[in-house]
Design a protein around this motif. Structure first.
Motif, PDB file in Angstrom:
ATOM      1  N   ALA A 125       0.809  -1.218   0.000  1.00  0.00           N
ATOM      2  CA  ALA A 125       0.000   0.000   0.000  1.00  0.00           C
ATOM      3  C   ALA A 125       0.843   1.269   0.000  1.00  0.00           C
ATOM      4  N   SER A 126       2.147   1.132  -0.201  1.00  0.00           N
ATOM      5  CA  SER A 126       3.020   2.309  -0.181  1.00  0.00           C
ATOM      6  C   SER A 126       2.751   3.206  -1.385  1.00  0.00           C
ATOM      7  N   VAL A 127       3.089   4.468  -1.245  1.00  0.00           N
ATOM      8  CA  VAL A 127       2.910   5.439  -2.337  1.00  0.00           C
ATOM      9  C   VAL A 127       3.891   5.117  -3.459  1.00  0.00           C
ATOM     10  N   ILE A 128       3.402   5.119  -4.693  1.00  0.00           N
ATOM     11  CA  ILE A 128       4.242   4.830  -5.847  1.00  0.00           C
ATOM     12  C   ILE A 128       4.812   6.141  -6.388  1.00  0.00           C
ATOM     13  N   ASP A 129       6.068   6.400  -6.113  1.00  0.00           N
ATOM     14  CA  ASP A 129       6.706   7.612  -6.616  1.00  0.00           C
ATOM     15  C   ASP A 129       6.907   7.509  -8.125  1.00  0.00           C
ATOM     16  N   GLY A 130       6.840   8.658  -8.801  1.00  0.00           N
ATOM     17  CA  GLY A 130       7.012   8.678 -10.246  1.00  0.00           C
ATOM     18  C   GLY A 130       5.749   8.362 -11.010  1.00  0.00           C
ATOM     19  N   ASP A 131       4.623   8.273 -10.318  1.00  0.00           N
ATOM     20  CA  ASP A 131       3.352   7.896 -10.935  1.00  0.00           C
ATOM     21  C   ASP A 131       2.650   9.127 -11.505  1.00  0.00           C
ATOM     22  N   ILE A 132       2.640   9.258 -12.825  1.00  0.00           N
ATOM     23  CA  ILE A 132       2.009  10.401 -13.483  1.00  0.00           C
ATOM     24  C   ILE A 132       0.534  10.163 -13.779  1.00  0.00           C
ATOM     25  N   ILE A 133       0.040   8.968 -13.486  1.00  0.00           N
ATOM     26  CA  ILE A 133      -1.352   8.631 -13.802  1.00  0.00           C
ATOM     27  C   ILE A 133      -2.248   8.796 -12.580  1.00  0.00           C
ATOM     28  N   TYR A 134      -1.876   8.198 -11.456  1.00  0.00           N
ATOM     29  CA  TYR A 134      -2.721   8.203 -10.266  1.00  0.00           C
ATOM     30  C   TYR A 134      -2.054   8.841  -9.049  1.00  0.00           C
ATOM     31  N   GLY A 135      -0.956   9.533  -9.247  1.00  0.00           N
ATOM     32  CA  GLY A 135      -0.311  10.215  -8.135  1.00  0.00           C
ATOM     33  C   GLY A 135       0.155   9.298  -7.029  1.00  0.00           C
ATOM     34  N   GLY A 136       0.469   8.047  -7.390  1.00  0.00           N
ATOM     35  CA  GLY A 136       1.035   7.119  -6.420  1.00  0.00           C
ATOM     36  C   GLY A 136       0.040   6.258  -5.686  1.00  0.00           C
ATOM     37  N   ASP A 137      -1.257   6.345  -6.025  1.00  0.00           N
ATOM     38  CA  ASP A 137      -2.308   5.629  -5.295  1.00  0.00           C
ATOM     39  C   ASP A 137      -2.413   4.178  -5.792  1.00  0.00           C
ATOM     40  N   VAL A 138      -1.972   3.235  -4.973  1.00  0.00           N
ATOM     41  CA  VAL A 138      -1.993   1.822  -5.345  1.00  0.00           C
ATOM     42  C   VAL A 138      -3.417   1.330  -5.584  1.00  0.00           C
ATOM     43  N   SER A 139      -4.376   1.807  -4.793  1.00  0.00           N
ATOM     44  CA  SER A 139      -5.757   1.338  -4.939  1.00  0.00           C
ATOM     45  C   SER A 139      -6.319   1.684  -6.311  1.00  0.00           C
TER      46      SER A 139
END
Length: 491
Positions: A169-183
């Motif tokens: 459930a950690s924040v995904i850094d570098g995520d340009i689609i969902y801002g790091g939201d795993v859910s």
């Protein structure tokens, strides 16, 4: 004393060797990196697609100069370019494994599914099980897996992706689609699983798996898109390298005109999304007709020559592409997979008896979501796309789901709405839907049929001849690498 001198010299040698090794590391040519640095480019390449080929092939747009092979259905060889994207995915997976990140490994599994899906939908059989093993196992001439085996692999990739993302459930850094939201990524992974499974509606089973049963299990057990906020989309910015793909396109501003069959379908349904796609004809503008006057829009016949389309241009009787596509650096986001499409997939699943539910509710929710998207991002036309407007639209004779009396009629309505919502969205999906379902039907010249696939790249004949020729023979017969052959999925 001699012993002490030897020890000191030995220590000096060790320190010197260590310093020399450190000095020989090139800081500008690092051998490792964090997966967050690879993710943005991978996501951009996967999701940013506003290319002109699909809108020509899907009878949405025509050209008045140098008519494209997509418009005439005369394309030949496709590209294996997605294998370059897959190599970046592989590198991200390696770096994710090095730091023990289930989230990034899960995303790697998802993106492998994305790019392999593109490739198999384009060609049929492709290298899958032995692909990307040049560096690790020196496999430079990979065998081609059957399309069925590839689909089995893609579905396994997606199942694995969901399981891994559920563990982290950690924040995904570098995520340009969902801002790091795993859910959010889990919703996408499972919504895409539904799309892949629906792609197999003509087959029934894949690798021994019952397609309908697997579809129902995903719907019952997994998180899915719940609104347009969940859309997998690239949002553009007025910055170098981040602008809308058709921005400042000379071709779009001077040669892109509306397809008559597309315009007529929207006119027949009194569909106000037409105003966001097309401009009024020159004659209509000079006559002062209102934006929402459906008689102000007209297209060009997709099967005629460029000179005949030019004649309509000269007469002021053809609508250009809406200027926002080439004058607005931000324009609208590119949706790779959206809530509107997923609702229509669910509607079709109900009609086919794969899941319980109300097909009309899913269908209407999909249409409402499409109107909401254009109301949100095409604000100049928001007044024509209001909540009241969509309800009026849903009651229209050619749109009203309740008036369909057979499953074929219901599926035709569903695919038509997926088609209309795909204008410069979703790449080749509407074309593949036509091959799968026969809807919505595209105008063709006499004696012409829809291409079923692309030919393999010439480079495969040069570098991997034995394997590509074996794949062609297995699928279509020796030497039959042509665009008219149906792949396993659509047989």
């Amino acid at each position: 004393m001699k012993r002490i001198l030897i020890i000191l010299l030995s220590c000096l040698a060790l320190v010197s060797c260590e310093n020399l090794t450190s000095m020989n590391v090139d800081p500008n040519n690092v051998t490792t990196t964090h997966p967050q640095l690879l993710l943005p480019d991978i996501a951009w390449n996967a999701f940013s697609d506003a290319s002109t080929g699909p809108v020509h092939a899907c009878r949405m747009q025509v050209k008045n100069d140098q008519i494209s092979s997509e418009q005439t259905y005369t394309w030949t060889r496709g590209s294996f370019g997605d294998y370059a994207n897959l190599r970046n995915v592989q590198k991200m997976e390696e770096e994710a494994q090095a730091i023990g990140s289930n989230a990034y490994i899960g995303l790697a599994e998802f993106f492998k599914a994305c790019f392999f899906y593109n490739l198999t939908m384009t060609f049929g059989d492709i290298p899958y099980s032995q692909a990307l093993k040049g560096e690790t196992e020196q496999v430079y001439t990979p065998v081609y897996d059957t399309q069925e085996q590839v689909f089995v692999g893609i579905l396994h990739n997606l199942s694995t992706a969901d399981s891994l993302l559920a563990l982290d459930a950690s924040v995904i850094d570098g995520d340009i689609i969902y801002g790091g939201d795993v859910s959010q990524w889990r919703k996408l992974v499972n919504s895409f699983r539904l799309k892949v499974l629906m792609s197999l509606s003509r087959r029934g089973t894949v690798g021994g798996m019952d397609v309908a049963t697997e579809f129902a299990a995903v719907v019952a057990e997994k998180p899915l898109f719940e609104s347009i906020d969940d859309d997998a989309k690239v949002v553009y910015e007025d910055k170098t390298g981040m602008r809308y793909p058709q921005y400042n396109s000379t071709m779009q501003s001077t040669e892109a005109y509306s397809d008559s069959t597309f315009v007529q379908r929207l006119v027949d349904r009194q569909d106000p999304r037409l105003f966001t796609f097309c401009q009024q004809t020159k004659n209509a503008q000079e006559a002062g007709l209102a934006v929402d006057d459906f008689t102000a829009y007209e297209g060009g016949d997709p099967i005629v020559t460029a000179d005949r389309i030019n004649a309509k241009v000269g007469e002021g009787k053809i609508s250009k592409l809406n200027e926002r596509f080439y004058f607005d650096a931000v324009n609208e986001p590119s949706i790779w997979l959206g809530y509107a499409e997923v609702q229509q997939i669910l509607a079709e699943a109900v009609v086919r008896g794969w899941i319980a539910g109300n097909a009309q509710t899913y269908y209407e929710n999909g249409v409402r979501a499409s109107f909401e998207f254009y109301r949100t991002y095409c604000t100049d036309y928001a007044q024509y796309l209001s909540e009241d407007a969509v309800e009026t639209y849903l009651d229209g004779e050619l749109v009203d789901f309740a008036q369909a009396t057979t499953n074929e009629e219901r599926i035709a309505l569903i695919i038509m709405q997926k088609y209309i919502a795909s204008f410069y969205q979703g790449g080749w999906t509407p074309y593949y839907e036509q091959l799968r379902t026969g809807y919505p039907g595209f105008r063709v010249s006499a004696g012409t049929d829809y291409p079923r696939r692309w030919m393999y790249p010439q480079s495969e004949y040069t570098n991997n001849a034995a394997n590509v020729e074996a794949a062609i023979t297995r699928q279509f017969g020796m030497g039959n690498d042509n665009i008219s052959e149906s792949t396993w999925q659509n047989e």
